[in-house]
Every structure is written in structure tokens, then in C-alpha cells.
Design an enzyme around this catalytic site. Sequence first.
Site, PDB file in Angstrom:
ATOM      1  N   VAL A  61       0.865  -1.181   0.000  1.00 29.60           N
ATOM      2  CA  VAL A  61       0.000   0.000   0.000  1.00 29.60           C
ATOM      3  C   VAL A  61       0.899   1.227   0.000  1.00 29.60           C
ATOM      4  O   VAL A  61       1.888   1.274   0.741  1.00 29.60           O
ATOM      5  CB  VAL A  61      -0.922   0.018   1.240  1.00 29.60           C
ATOM      6  N   CYS A  62       0.560   2.191  -0.826  1.00 25.43           N
ATOM      7  CA  CYS A  62       1.260   3.482  -0.824  1.00 25.43           C
ATOM      8  C   CYS A  62       2.760   3.256  -1.074  1.00 25.43           C
ATOM      9  O   CYS A  62       3.118   2.458  -1.940  1.00 25.43           O
ATOM     10  CB  CYS A  62       0.962   4.182   0.495  1.00 25.43           C
ATOM     11  N   THR A  63       3.629   3.891  -0.324  1.00 25.93           N
ATOM     12  CA  THR A  63       5.065   3.734  -0.573  1.00 25.93           C
ATOM     13  C   THR A  63       5.616   2.411  -0.032  1.00 25.93           C
ATOM     14  O   THR A  63       6.828   2.183  -0.094  1.00 25.93           O
ATOM     15  CB  THR A  63       5.870   4.915  -0.009  1.00 25.93           C
TER      16      THR A  63
ATOM     17  N   THR B  36       1.905   3.129  -6.635  1.00 19.91           N
ATOM     18  CA  THR B  36       2.249   3.629  -5.309  1.00 19.91           C
ATOM     19  C   THR B  36       1.603   5.003  -5.168  1.00 19.91           C
ATOM     20  O   THR B  36       0.810   5.407  -6.032  1.00 19.91           O
ATOM     21  CB  THR B  36       3.793   3.678  -5.122  1.00 19.91           C
TER      22      THR B  36
ATOM     23  N   ALA C 231      -2.509   2.134  -4.530  1.00 23.85           N
ATOM     24  CA  ALA C 231      -1.895   3.457  -4.629  1.00 23.85           C
ATOM     25  C   ALA C 231      -1.883   4.105  -3.237  1.00 23.85           C
ATOM     26  O   ALA C 231      -1.591   3.425  -2.253  1.00 23.85           O
ATOM     27  CB  ALA C 231      -2.646   4.284  -5.659  1.00 23.85           C
TER      28      ALA C 231
END
Lengths: 236, 236
Positions: free
Chosen positions: A105-107, A125, A155
Site C-alpha cells: 500500500v502506498c510507498t 504507489t 496506490a
Amino acid sequence: MIPEDTHLLIGSLMFEGMDQIDLTGPFEVLSRVPNSTYRIYAKTNSPVRDLNGLRLIADATLAEAPPLDVLHLPGGPGQEALMEDPEVITWIQRQAAGARRIFSVCTGALLCGAAGLLKGRRATTHWSSLHLLAFFGAIPVNERVVMDANYVFAAGVTAGIDGALRLAVELRGDEVAQAIQLDMVYAPEPPFNSGTPERAPPAIFECARQSYREITARREETARRIAARLGIFVAQ
Amino acid sequence: MIPEDTHLLIGSLMFEGMDQIDLTGPFEVLSRVPNSTYRIYAKTNSPVRDLNGLRLIADATLAEAPPLDVLHLPGGPGQEALMEDPEVITWIQRQAAGARRIFSVCTGALLCGAAGLLKGRRATTHWSSLHLLAFFGAIPVNERVVMDANYVFAAGVTAGIDGALRLAVELRGDEVAQAIQLDMVYAPEPPFNSGTPERAPPAIFECARQSYREITARREETARRIAARLGIFVAQ
């Protein structure tokens, strides 16, 4: 879909400076997967603080984690400090090698990158870091959830909820995921259409972009250094 | 909207057996409100477990909480044990009396009810408990977010994210809320249209209804007993 009588071990990495909902959003979904055990792992048993100060505690240390069926990697500014932490990167590599699914998830996707797991993969990301995926050999895709082989990439931030529901489909099928969605009363009604760079009012996006400039520059430097060390082709 | 130079103290009640995203969803939003301090309060400084096992730690005890500008009450099965806990109910009453806004998520609304705060109010809660609001003199409204005077009620679980964004508008205006929504990348893409009793496939809803039967019966008994004690009119 995995046979429903196969017990699944689901595990998240927890770390100082993560964005808590990168973890708690997926937890809300995946802790409801039938016939599974969900545990959270961190470098230590001490409480960690998320970027805005929420305190959480892992269930066990990285060293204590069994081989996981589902490996979940949240993001947030604290990911930066882990990208060259051999204990964490080795743990991710070892777990990813045996896992049925890897979910960032995300970074958290940048942690996959530092572990050398992104070569040739379609991935996503947080929008502020999307261009960094190429340093790790990935094909950046500007979508909310991207699936590639046994990888699920969500993302930014709340995209983890949508990614986890898609992952729940992979694990246990549509009906289980629909039941989880009902259990979470997930019928979102955002008050504005402002959740992505493309949709937010331009002045608000510009302000956000500025606020990310410093950490993005730092992340770019780290990505460049690690990519060089991993010997991954770097565009440009 | 509150003048932006007014510092806001935002506080959540945390308790054993809450549904963690009732707290962590709003935290993700409200911890980003400019010129504010967000702290979490619980009966003790020990870690609490949410209904699915996530461990969190409060920042301070109830007794240590200053008068809050924004009082946030999450829900989850653990709310049941607090409804007749004088320490918690007195704390809610005292905080609510001075707060600019009171914000409940899910069965957090039943805690408002037990504190006698719902008389004559339009309110909402988790669908399985919606009918219980009438015991406390409220007018149950089957909407995701219901606002009445200085109260914000979010329905079940993830509705807390939408309720918190609506509350952010009240506190700091549209642009701040839009910036927070972008920061959270909140542009949801649920994989199914299954998030409410009305939308979920009937068989899935029926199964969920059955799974809530026991706790709903218990909640009804508690609501009836408290309503009688508070001397609130009970419709049938």
C-alpha cells in the site's frame, strides 16, 4: 482463489512513521477473511507511532514471524528509513519468496523495490512517488489498484482498503469479499471529488505537491542509490 | 467554521473491543486538521485490543483529558460494556457539555444515548442497531452521515471516514477538507456494490443479519434498561 480449508497466515509489517491507515485499512478487511490468522510484525515489541502520532503495537517481532501466506507492506514516510535496513529488506525478500500473495500500500511499493521484487512488474504507489517505481525496474501504472501475478499494489493511503478487498477476492472469492464489504459498511460517500491529483482543485493539488517536494527528493535519492547497487536499469 | 487561529483539541475515546477503523478512519482525517492537537483517551494506559485483535495505546487516561473541542466516540462490540460504566458515561457527559462538536461512529451513537445526549436528535448508527436509537429518544435516520446541531453521526464502520471529512468542513471549511481528502488519496473504488443492507446481495445480507442477532439482542436489552432508568419515552 485458495481452497477454503487452507488456513492462511496473513502478516503486516509495522514500522515507525508509517501512515497508519495503510495498515489499519487492510487490517479491517483481511482480519475478516475466514480461516485465517492475521498478525502484525515489527522490528521490536515496543509501540510504534504513525506519522501523525497514533500508537500501535505489533504482535511479534520480524524474527518470530512464521512463513506467511500473505505479506502486507504499508507505506508512509517511515518507509524511507527501512529501504536500506538489511534486517527488514532480508525479511521482506524471505517472506515474499514463499508467500502466495504480496500486497503493498502506498510507498510500501518502494520497500518491494528495495527488496528487488519489482523488476518488470506493473505496479503502483502514492502519486508523489509513482515515477520512482521505474528506478526499480517496474512499469508505473497510475491506477488505484494494480495486480500483477501474485502481487497486489494499492496506490496512496485509503487505496489500501480497495486493494485489500480485491485481495480478499483472490483469497476467498467474490461472496466472501462482498460479505466483508457489508460488514465494514463500505459504501463510501466522499463529500468532494478531491481524492486524486487529477480531480482535486488545481490550487489544492499544487499545495500538496509542494508539501511532498522534500520527501520526494529524499526518496528519489534513495531510489537512485539502491537501484545502482541492485544493478537495475535506471531510465534516464 | 471555527476561526483558523483557534487551536482545537480533538480527542477520541478508545476502548477494548472497539472496531478499530471507527477510530483510525477519523484519526486519519482529523489528525490532519490545521492548528489542532489530536489525543486518544482510554480508561487505562495499557494497550487495548480491537474486536479483531489490533493493539493500540491511548495517549492518556480519561481523567487526564483536558476539556475537548471535538469529542469523538467510536463503536464496536466493546461499546456494550461501557454503556453502564459510570466513569465513561460521566466523562462523555462532561466532555459533550463543553465540546464544540460531538462525533460518533457506528455504535458510538449508543454511548451518546446512554449519556442522555440523543433526546429529540436526528441520529444514525450501524444498521443492525438503528432501531435502538429510539430507546434513547432519538429519531433514527438511515443515512451514512447525519448532522444535527453540533452533533455528527456516522453510520457503520467506514462511514467514520466520510463523517470525519464532513466534520473537517465544519471545523475548517471546504478547502481544508479537500486538501485532507487529497492527502488521504480518498477516491474510493469498492470492487462491489455490497456496502449496505439495501445494496448487498440478499443472501449475504441475511447471513450478516444472523451474525448480528445475538449482539443486537444484548444491545436491545441494555438500551431498554438504560432508557427506563433515564426516564426516556420508549416507543414500543
